[in-house]
Design an enzyme around this catalytic site. Structure first.
Site, short mmCIF file in Angstrom:
data_model
loop_
_atom_site.label_atom_id
_atom_site.label_comp_id
_atom_site.label_asym_id
_atom_site.label_seq_id
_atom_site.Cartn_x
_atom_site.Cartn_y
_atom_site.Cartn_z
N HIS A 228 16.66 48.92 10.93
CA HIS A 228 16.62 49.96 11.78
C HIS A 228 18.29 50.30 12.23
CE1 HIS A 228 16.12 53.45 14.04
NE2 HIS A 228 14.89 53.10 13.32
N ARG A 244 18.25 61.58 15.24
CA ARG A 244 18.92 61.51 14.67
C ARG A 244 19.41 62.83 14.06
NH1 ARG A 244 19.36 57.22 10.59
NH2 ARG A 244 17.88 55.89 11.52
#
Length: 543
Positions: A228, A244
């Protein structure tokens, strides 16, 4: 000796969903867990679940995104089943009470995760895993499925080449017990505790994988470990991909976006493997000090953070002292999901009749070389259900055979060997585990090469030799964490060995497996899965 139709080992998303389904299919089910289900690793999932219900989306596009993310190694039939059954699974969770976030029209709200061409991940703020786990546990309780918690399963019980049950250490009583069942479903999760920094819980020690592996069941695609991109350094705590998607940027210490570099436009919404590798390469420096990277969320509206990133904001404030709306958050890639695992068919069946596996400990090929963000929970739902149906159907027609109590005595004898070795101030299971995690982190990380992998292989073999010589103070007693720890360490060493062997064998770069000495994808040689078998203490790759 108790006997059941189906024994499910593991209390996360996949395990509980398999147990619920098997029970609804008429089976007598028991759920065995190493810890309480509400403390399982599944609760740490902040993301959500993919489902093609958004305007402009389609099942066909979900299938295409999943296939592209898998980098040429997905089983297309399994992908189609995954995506087509998503709607019924999500609607079921909604009706059971998962508080999915809604838009102004009262419909499901969606967010776009890396690798998806459209916003298709249904979410519940940034705590979907917590809510889903609560709702599944409510169903387990409603159906009165017996729960044996705080039980460390030691081995499978195999008789006449069929799975007949499991043998486990019951922590509250200190006893070694056999639980007999016509079918056994392993849903014990991944094994990312082989890494020093991982988002996986301390319980993710590959117990189910190692048990099946020692019985001759191959592990598939162990080289594919998803990292990740955005975790808090040194903690393994993940900042959800949603940050994000909502506008968070990956930047350097001067607040220059990493996506401004050539070829990285739109980096934040690229697949996790691409994003993590770009970060790892950017963090390299000529000296031994890694360059720092940060997540800049200051451009996200405060009301959006309050609605969709409230847990993330609190976590960052508590652990880093950073207000998500004002400062830069330090980030680094960390090991997130094991894509490899016990080789299974579409319904979770292994090569041993009566033995099934689902969730993070299994591998069917549905995700290929890289898992599309938001498909992990969906996999646990769709294929957890499929495994629950298949295992209960198998159990209903299987002939029950009594298992000898001598099997449990054999396990007790095996455990007592750790006491007979005694303990030594020169070595310990803690030291071996830390060294294992260090070498896997440093040599089998985001970017790999032959020299590093060969070094890791030699180190794992050395640690295995040391493991064969260490002991514990006593065998019996309640909640003997020293006993549990040494069993888990043995599992981790097996999985680490299989992972390194698979990474060495695949001489190409594909998905989550990047070899700097073989930087290109090689379809001519490697459009296939890797299978690793345990032969003695060796890890052997076979076609």
């Amino acid at each position: 000796m108790k006997s059941h139709d189906v024994i499910v080992v593991g209390g996360g998303f996949a395990g509980m969903n398999a147990a619920i389904t098997a029970k609804l299919n008429g089976a007598d089910v028991v759920l065995i867990t190493k810890q309480h289900p509400l403390r399982s690793h599944s609760s740490s999932s902040h993301s959500g679940v993919n489902v093609a219900l958004n305007a402009g989306d389609s099942v066909e596009q979900h299938i295409q995104d999943t296939l592209e993310s898998g980098d040429g190694l997905c089983d297309s039939e399994l992908v189609e089943k995954l995506c087509r059954e998503a709607q019924s699974e999500v609607v079921r969770l909604d009706r059971w009470g998962v508080p999915f976030s809604r838009n102004s029209s009262g419909l499901f709200d969606f967010v776009q995760f890396g690798g998806s061409s459209i916003a298709r991940t249904a979410f519940a703020g940034d705590a979907a895993g917590h809510f889903v786990l609560q709702v599944l546990y409510e169903q387990v309780m409603r159906l009165e499925i017996p729960l044996l918690q705080d039980c460390l399963v030691l081995s499978l019980v195999i008789s006449d080449d069929k799975s007949r049950g499991v043998c486990y250490y019951d922590m509250p009583t200190g006893k070694t017990v056999i639980e007999q069942g016509n079918a056994v479903v392993l849903a014990t999760g991944g094994a990312n505790q082989i890494f020093r920094t991982t988002s996986s819980a301390l319980s993710a020690t590959g117990d189910g994988m190692a048990m099946a592996y020692r019985q001759g069941v191959p592990l598939m695609d162990m080289e594919f470990v998803q990292f990740h991109p955005t975790s808090l350094p040194g903690t393994g705590l993940v900042i959800t991909e949603m940050a994000r998607s909502l506008g968070g940027r990956i930047v350097d210490k001067d607040n220059k976006a990493l996506s401004s570099k050539r070829g990285l436009k739109g980096l934040e919404l690229m697949n996790r493997n691409i994003c993590s590798r770009a970060m790892a390469e950017s963090m390299k420096t000529k000296d031994s000090v890694k360059a720092e990277l940060f997540l800049d969320c200051t451009g996200i509206m405060k009301d959006v953070i309050k609605r969709q990133l409230y847990e993330t904001a609190a976590m960052v404030k508590d652990l880093q002292g950073v207000k998500i709306t004002e400062g830069l958050i330090p980030i680094t890639p960390c090991a997130h999901r094991s894509l490899g695992g016990i080789k299974v068919s579409a319904n979770g069946a292994t090569q041993i009749p009566g033995l099934f596996a689902t969730g993070g400990c299994s591998c069917s090929g549905v995700h290929g070389a890289n898992q599309l963000g938001g498909n992990a929970l969906l996999d646990n739902l769709v294929y957890g259900r499929a495994t629950g149906i298949a295992s209960s159907d198998y159990a209903s027609s299987a002939v029950t055979k009594e298992v000898s109590e001598s099997f449990a005595e054999g396990q007790r004898k095996s455990l007592r060997k750790f006491v007979s070795r005694g303990t030594s101030a020169k070595d310990s299971q803690a030291a071996i585990r830390l060294e294992l995690q260090g070498v896997i982190q440093d040599k089998v990380g985001v970017i790999r090469d032959k020299d590093a992998l060969v070094e890791a292989q030699g180190k794992v073999e050395s640690l295995q030799d040391r493991y064969e010589k260490i002991g514990i103070q006593k065998y019996g007693g309640t909640f003997n964490t020293e006993l549990c720890g040494i069993v888990e360490l043995g599992n981790l060493l097996d999985i680490a060995g299989a992972t390194v062997a698979s990474a060495l064998a695949r001489t190409e770069s594909r998905g989550n497996h990047y070899r700097s000495d073989y930087p290109k994808r090689n379809d001519k040689q490697w459009s296939k899965h890797t299978l690793v078998y345990r032969e003695g203490l060796n890890h052997v790759i076979k076609d």
